[in-house]
Design an enzyme around this catalytic site. Structure first.
Site, PDB file in Angstrom:
ATOM      1  N   LYS A  53       0.819  -1.487  -0.239  1.00 41.55           N
ATOM      2  CA  LYS A  53       0.028  -0.018  -0.142  1.00 41.55           C
ATOM      3  C   LYS A  53       0.912   1.215  -0.282  1.00 41.55           C
ATOM      4  O   LYS A  53       0.577   2.239  -0.699  1.00 41.55           O
ATOM      5  CB  LYS A  53      -0.830  -0.009   1.277  1.00 41.55           C
ATOM      6  CG  LYS A  53      -2.139  -1.137   1.266  1.00 41.55           C
ATOM      7  CD  LYS A  53      -2.871  -1.160   2.169  1.00 41.55           C
ATOM      8  CE  LYS A  53      -3.878  -2.331   2.145  1.00 41.55           C
ATOM      9  NZ  LYS A  53      -4.629  -2.572   3.323  1.00 41.55           N
ATOM     10  N   GLN A  97      -4.867  -1.628   9.630  1.00 46.36           N
ATOM     11  CA  GLN A  97      -4.739  -2.956   8.750  1.00 46.36           C
ATOM     12  C   GLN A  97      -5.331  -3.928   9.981  1.00 46.36           C
ATOM     13  O   GLN A  97      -5.037  -3.940  11.101  1.00 46.36           O
ATOM     14  CB  GLN A  97      -3.237  -3.084   8.697  1.00 46.36           C
ATOM     15  CG  GLN A  97      -3.160  -4.390   7.958  1.00 46.36           C
ATOM     16  CD  GLN A  97      -3.546  -4.356   6.482  1.00 46.36           C
ATOM     17  OE1 GLN A  97      -3.519  -3.492   5.757  1.00 46.36           O
ATOM     18  NE2 GLN A  97      -4.211  -5.414   6.240  1.00 46.36           N
ATOM     19  N   ASP A 120     -11.440   2.699   3.924  1.00 46.92           N
ATOM     20  CA  ASP A 120     -11.742   1.545   3.974  1.00 46.92           C
ATOM     21  C   ASP A 120     -13.411   1.339   3.974  1.00 46.92           C
ATOM     22  O   ASP A 120     -13.660   0.265   3.405  1.00 46.92           O
ATOM     23  CB  ASP A 120     -11.384   0.696   5.194  1.00 46.92           C
ATOM     24  CG  ASP A 120      -9.945  -0.383   4.906  1.00 46.92           C
ATOM     25  OD1 ASP A 120      -9.655  -0.495   3.687  1.00 46.92           O
ATOM     26  OD2 ASP A 120      -9.328  -0.774   6.148  1.00 46.92           O
TER      27      ASP A 120
END
Ligand code: NDP
Length: 290
Positions: A53, A97, A120
């Site tokens: 990422k 994460q 997200d």
């Protein structure tokens, strides 16, 4: 019949180029979009995801920051870090994460992220916005799946879709996106009776289960679009790890009309859509639309 292979890597590369071009075109004096990723603990897969990422973010011309916490850090420390990123004017996207260590309440952490920086799309407000048809941030993997479907079927109205898997991060938001595209949608799961029969109704079959090879030829309507979200690691006889999806690709490719491979299908789209969400969040915060 041999299915058309939907090339997720190429589709993701095009999306990343479009995003990079948009950032490149910002005035030199303008702030660049910023994505902050929080990694707690030493989960090897998470470390790879976070590294990838970071690389993709920087390549797109964005500012990437990584924030690491030890596996035994407290929830209070994690929440304080999230609060500081929420308050940081240079940060447009905050991503924690997953998975998190067992002593952390995931729901509490996700709820602490500023919904307008929630790239997200897991915050309850963004879940509600998606189901209510309001503007929000859409989870990256289902968003990427919709783009892959659009590669082979520009108009979905009236199509029958089956989503296999009902998680909050893939299955449920996928269902909502297909519904919003005017599909007739069924969501199937581990308690569904006659899974092959239900799946065989689908013009569009999306599998997000995590069981290698679950979807066989008899799950697939001839000519259907098959999107394989599953990422399963299998140990090969040579000692190397092999990535496979939920779909038995060799069987499915003979029945489907179009299919995503694993790897090289949905996976690359997820990161590209994370960049897209970060750019959208940036533009909204800067009053540039989005
Ligand atoms: P979850 O474990 O949260 O959900 C799995 C779903 O599959 C559940 O709804 C479960 O049903 C259902 N299921 C499990 N076994 C069966 C079965 N034998 N038959 C029918 N349904 C079954 O997984 P996620 O949604 O988080 O992830 C799914 C897969 O997608 C994983 O392989 C994951 O690695 C991958 N993934 C890939 C991403 C990408 O970028 N390509 C991103 C995110 C995930 P029930 O609810 O009844 O238990």
């Amino acid at each position: 019949m041999t299915a058309r292979i939907i090339d997720g890597a190429a589709c993701a590369a095009r999306l990343r180029e479009t995003i990079a071009a948009e950032i490149e075109a910002l005035p030199a004096s303008a702030r660049r979009p910023g994505l902050a990723v929080v990694l707690m603990g030493e989960n090897p897969a998470s470390q790879v995801y976070v590294r990838n990422k970071g690389v993709a973010t920087r390549k797109a011309g964005m500012v990437s920051t990584e924030h690491r916490l030890a596996a035994d850090a407290s929830e209070a420390e994690l929440l304080a870090l999230v609060a500081s990123l929420n308050a940081d004017p240079g940060v447009d996207g905050v991503l924690v994460q997953l998975p998190l260590p067992g002593h952390i309440q995931v729901a509490r952490v996700l709820a602490a992220i500023d919904p307008d920086k929630d790239v997200d799309g897991f915050h309850a407000l963004n879940v509600g916005r998606l189901w209510g048809g309001e503007v929000g941030l859409i989870p990256c993997t289902p968003r990427g799946c919709m783009k892959l479907i659009a590669e082979v079927a520009p108009r979905l109205a009236g199509m029958t879709a089956v989503v296999l898997g009902r998680s909050g991060i893939v299955g449920k938001p996928m269902t909502q996106l297909l519904l919003a595209a005017d599909c007739t949608v069924t969501i199937a799961h581990s308690r569904t009776r006659d899974l092959p029969g239900v799946c065989r109704q689908a013009d569009i079959l999306v599998s997000a289960v995590g069981v290698p090879g679950l979807v066989k030829a008899d799950f697939i309507k001839p000519g259907a679009i098959v999107i394989d979200v599953g990422i399963n690691r299998l140990d090969g006889e040579d000692g190397k790890t092999r990535l496979v999806g939920d779909v038995d690709f060799a069987e499915a490719v003979e029945v489907a009309g179009a299919i995503t491979p694993v790897p090289g299908g949905v996976g690359p789209m997820t990161i590209a859509c994370l960049l897209e969400n970060t750019l959208i969040a940036y533009k909204r915060r800067e009053g540039l639309g989005g």
